[in-house]
Design a protein around this motif. Structure first.
Motif, PDB file in Angstrom:
ATOM      1  N   MET A   1       0.844  -1.167   0.000  1.00 41.60           N
ATOM      2  CA  MET A   1       0.000   0.000   0.000  1.00 41.60           C
ATOM      3  C   MET A   1       0.888   1.228   0.000  1.00 41.60           C
ATOM      4  O   MET A   1       1.766   1.364   0.825  1.00 41.60           O
ATOM      5  N   SER A   2       0.646   2.122  -0.899  1.00 47.12           N
ATOM      6  CA  SER A   2       1.485   3.305  -0.978  1.00 47.12           C
ATOM      7  C   SER A   2       0.995   4.371  -0.013  1.00 47.12           C
ATOM      8  O   SER A   2      -0.173   4.436   0.325  1.00 47.12           O
ATOM      9  N   ALA A   3       1.904   5.188   0.425  1.00 45.28           N
ATOM     10  CA  ALA A   3       1.547   6.289   1.306  1.00 45.28           C
ATOM     11  C   ALA A   3       0.873   7.366   0.487  1.00 45.28           C
ATOM     12  O   ALA A   3       1.151   7.553  -0.689  1.00 45.28           O
ATOM     13  N   SER A   4      -0.036   8.077   1.119  1.00 43.23           N
ATOM     14  CA  SER A   4      -0.687   9.194   0.446  1.00 43.23           C
ATOM     15  C   SER A   4      -0.615  10.402   1.355  1.00 43.23           C
ATOM     16  O   SER A   4      -0.403  10.271   2.552  1.00 43.23           O
ATOM     17  N   GLN A   5      -0.781  11.573   0.792  1.00 43.61           N
ATOM     18  CA  GLN A   5      -0.680  12.789   1.572  1.00 43.61           C
ATOM     19  C   GLN A   5      -2.072  13.256   1.967  1.00 43.61           C
ATOM     20  O   GLN A   5      -2.922  13.475   1.126  1.00 43.61           O
ATOM     21  N   ALA A   6      -2.309  13.369   3.268  1.00 42.15           N
ATOM     22  CA  ALA A   6      -3.557  13.935   3.758  1.00 42.15           C
ATOM     23  C   ALA A   6      -3.429  15.449   3.682  1.00 42.15           C
ATOM     24  O   ALA A   6      -2.338  15.989   3.755  1.00 42.15           O
ATOM     25  N   SER A   7      -4.535  16.130   3.550  1.00 38.47           N
ATOM     26  CA  SER A   7      -4.499  17.583   3.525  1.00 38.47           C
ATOM     27  C   SER A   7      -5.716  18.118   4.256  1.00 38.47           C
ATOM     28  O   SER A   7      -6.615  17.377   4.606  1.00 38.47           O
ATOM     29  N   GLU A  18      -0.891  15.241   7.564  1.00 40.18           N
ATOM     30  CA  GLU A  18       0.213  14.354   7.879  1.00 40.18           C
ATOM     31  C   GLU A  18       0.150  13.165   6.929  1.00 40.18           C
ATOM     32  O   GLU A  18      -0.921  12.732   6.528  1.00 40.18           O
ATOM     33  N   GLU A  19       1.284  12.658   6.584  1.00 43.31           N
ATOM     34  CA  GLU A  19       1.345  11.552   5.644  1.00 43.31           C
ATOM     35  C   GLU A  19       0.769  10.277   6.255  1.00 43.31           C
ATOM     36  O   GLU A  19       1.125   9.895   7.362  1.00 43.31           O
ATOM     37  N   HIS A  20      -0.128   9.645   5.509  1.00 37.47           N
ATOM     38  CA  HIS A  20      -0.656   8.351   5.945  1.00 37.47           C
ATOM     39  C   HIS A  20       0.339   7.281   5.537  1.00 37.47           C
ATOM     40  O   HIS A  20       0.679   7.151   4.369  1.00 37.47           O
ATOM     41  N   LEU A  21       0.797   6.536   6.513  1.00 38.96           N
ATOM     42  CA  LEU A  21       1.725   5.450   6.240  1.00 38.96           C
ATOM     43  C   LEU A  21       0.981   4.218   5.748  1.00 38.96           C
ATOM     44  O   LEU A  21       1.538   3.394   5.030  1.00 38.96           O
ATOM     45  N   ARG A  22      -0.262   4.111   6.158  1.00 38.18           N
ATOM     46  CA  ARG A  22      -1.056   2.938   5.805  1.00 38.18           C
ATOM     47  C   ARG A  22      -2.532   3.320   5.853  1.00 38.18           C
ATOM     48  O   ARG A  22      -2.960   4.069   6.717  1.00 38.18           O
ATOM     49  N   ARG A  23      -3.292   2.784   4.893  1.00 41.03           N
ATOM     50  CA  ARG A  23      -4.748   2.969   4.846  1.00 41.03           C
ATOM     51  C   ARG A  23      -5.362   1.653   4.414  1.00 41.03           C
ATOM     52  O   ARG A  23      -4.803   0.958   3.575  1.00 41.03           O
ATOM     53  N   ALA A  24      -6.505   1.343   4.981  1.00 39.29           N
ATOM     54  CA  ALA A  24      -7.216   0.139   4.566  1.00 39.29           C
ATOM     55  C   ALA A  24      -8.709   0.375   4.747  1.00 39.29           C
ATOM     56  O   ALA A  24      -9.136   0.965   5.736  1.00 39.29           O
ATOM     57  N   GLY A  25      -9.486  -0.068   3.770  1.00 35.04           N
ATOM     58  CA  GLY A  25     -10.932   0.082   3.818  1.00 35.04           C
ATOM     59  C   GLY A  25     -11.613  -1.268   3.863  1.00 35.04           C
ATOM     60  O   GLY A  25     -11.115  -2.253   3.310  1.00 35.04           O
ATOM     61  N   TYR A  26     -12.776  -1.290   4.520  1.00 34.74           N
ATOM     62  CA  TYR A  26     -13.523  -2.531   4.697  1.00 34.74           C
ATOM     63  C   TYR A  26     -15.012  -2.261   4.522  1.00 34.74           C
ATOM     64  O   TYR A  26     -15.541  -1.301   5.079  1.00 34.74           O
ATOM     65  N   ALA A  27     -15.678  -3.108   3.747  1.00 29.91           N
ATOM     66  CA  ALA A  27     -17.133  -3.075   3.635  1.00 29.91           C
ATOM     67  C   ALA A  27     -17.664  -4.117   4.608  1.00 29.91           C
ATOM     68  O   ALA A  27     -17.257  -5.281   4.577  1.00 29.91           O
ATOM     69  N   LEU A  28     -18.537  -3.689   5.499  1.00 30.70           N
ATOM     70  CA  LEU A  28     -19.072  -4.574   6.527  1.00 30.70           C
ATOM     71  C   LEU A  28     -20.513  -4.909   6.173  1.00 30.70           C
ATOM     72  O   LEU A  28     -21.317  -4.019   5.915  1.00 30.70           O
ATOM     73  N   ASP A  29     -20.832  -6.195   6.165  1.00 31.40           N
ATOM     74  CA  ASP A  29     -22.127  -6.636   5.644  1.00 31.40           C
ATOM     75  C   ASP A  29     -23.264  -6.607   6.647  1.00 31.40           C
ATOM     76  O   ASP A  29     -24.415  -6.799   6.278  1.00 31.40           O
ATOM     77  N   GLY A  30     -22.991  -6.406   7.911  1.00 33.38           N
ATOM     78  CA  GLY A  30     -24.066  -6.284   8.885  1.00 33.38           C
ATOM     79  C   GLY A  30     -24.562  -7.589   9.470  1.00 33.38           C
ATOM     80  O   GLY A  30     -25.539  -7.602  10.205  1.00 33.38           O
ATOM     81  N   ASP A  31     -23.898  -8.704   9.165  1.00 28.35           N
ATOM     82  CA  ASP A  31     -24.338  -9.968   9.763  1.00 28.35           C
ATOM     83  C   ASP A  31     -23.906 -10.034  11.228  1.00 28.35           C
ATOM     84  O   ASP A  31     -23.278  -9.119  11.756  1.00 28.35           O
ATOM     85  N   GLY A  32     -24.223 -11.125  11.898  1.00 24.58           N
ATOM     86  CA  GLY A  32     -23.955 -11.265  13.320  1.00 24.58           C
ATOM     87  C   GLY A  32     -22.493 -11.195  13.700  1.00 24.58           C
ATOM     88  O   GLY A  32     -22.164 -10.878  14.842  1.00 24.58           O
TER      89      GLY A  32
END
Length: 161
Positions: A1-7, A18-32
């Protein structure tokens, strides 16, 4: 994952670019298992950050991150129809927990009431985070909670001194 610049205009509203060293996204399905899955993602995210960037989150930070994830995802699932998205972002000093849901109603922390059962989630999140931002979006809302990686950081995520 490449770093990106927050602004300032990246839309999260949190202070200090500040520079993000790591980012990750998750879709949560709402099950138990969704809330436990979200907490698992948070722990794995912090462990991978340690492996990739040698950033060590304190035990307190790990616990608080899991607590914040649990509270924000629970609220999103309870009050908003549709999908819930979670993004975790890491800088050298803080971890941001970002939760988006489809309900545009902006929640507010309720006044303290020792007789009230439940509905303390937002109060808890506000108490344990360095910064909390709630934004209405074109569809729904986005909540960003900022947690210091080190117990030695002040509430704005900076080293005192």
């Amino acid at each position: 994952m490449s770093a990106s610049q927050a602004s300032h205009d990246d839309g999260d509203g949190c202070s200090e670019p500040e520079e993000h060293l790591r980012r990750a996204g998750y879709a949560l399905d709402g099950d138990g298992d969704c809330i436990a899955e979200a907490r698992h993602h948070a722990v794995a995210f912090l462990e991978q950050a340690h492996a990739d960037h040698h950033l060590m989150a304190s035990a307190r930070t790990r616990d608080l991150t899991q607590l914040v994830v649990s509270e924000l995802v629970t609220n999103a699932l309870k009050y908003a129809p549709g999908p819930v998205l979670m993004e975790l972002r890491l800088t050298a000093h803080v971890v941001d927990v970002v939760v988006w849901d489809s309900d545009s109603m902006v929640p507010t922390a309720r006044a303290a009431d020792p007789d009230r059962i439940g509905q303390h989630g937002l109060e808890i999140v506000k108490a344990v985070t360095a910064e909390l931002l709630i934004e209405q979006q074109p569809v729904g809302k986005r909540i960003t909670a900022r947690i210091a990686l080190s117990d030695l950081l002040d509430t704005a995520g900076h080293r005192p001194g």
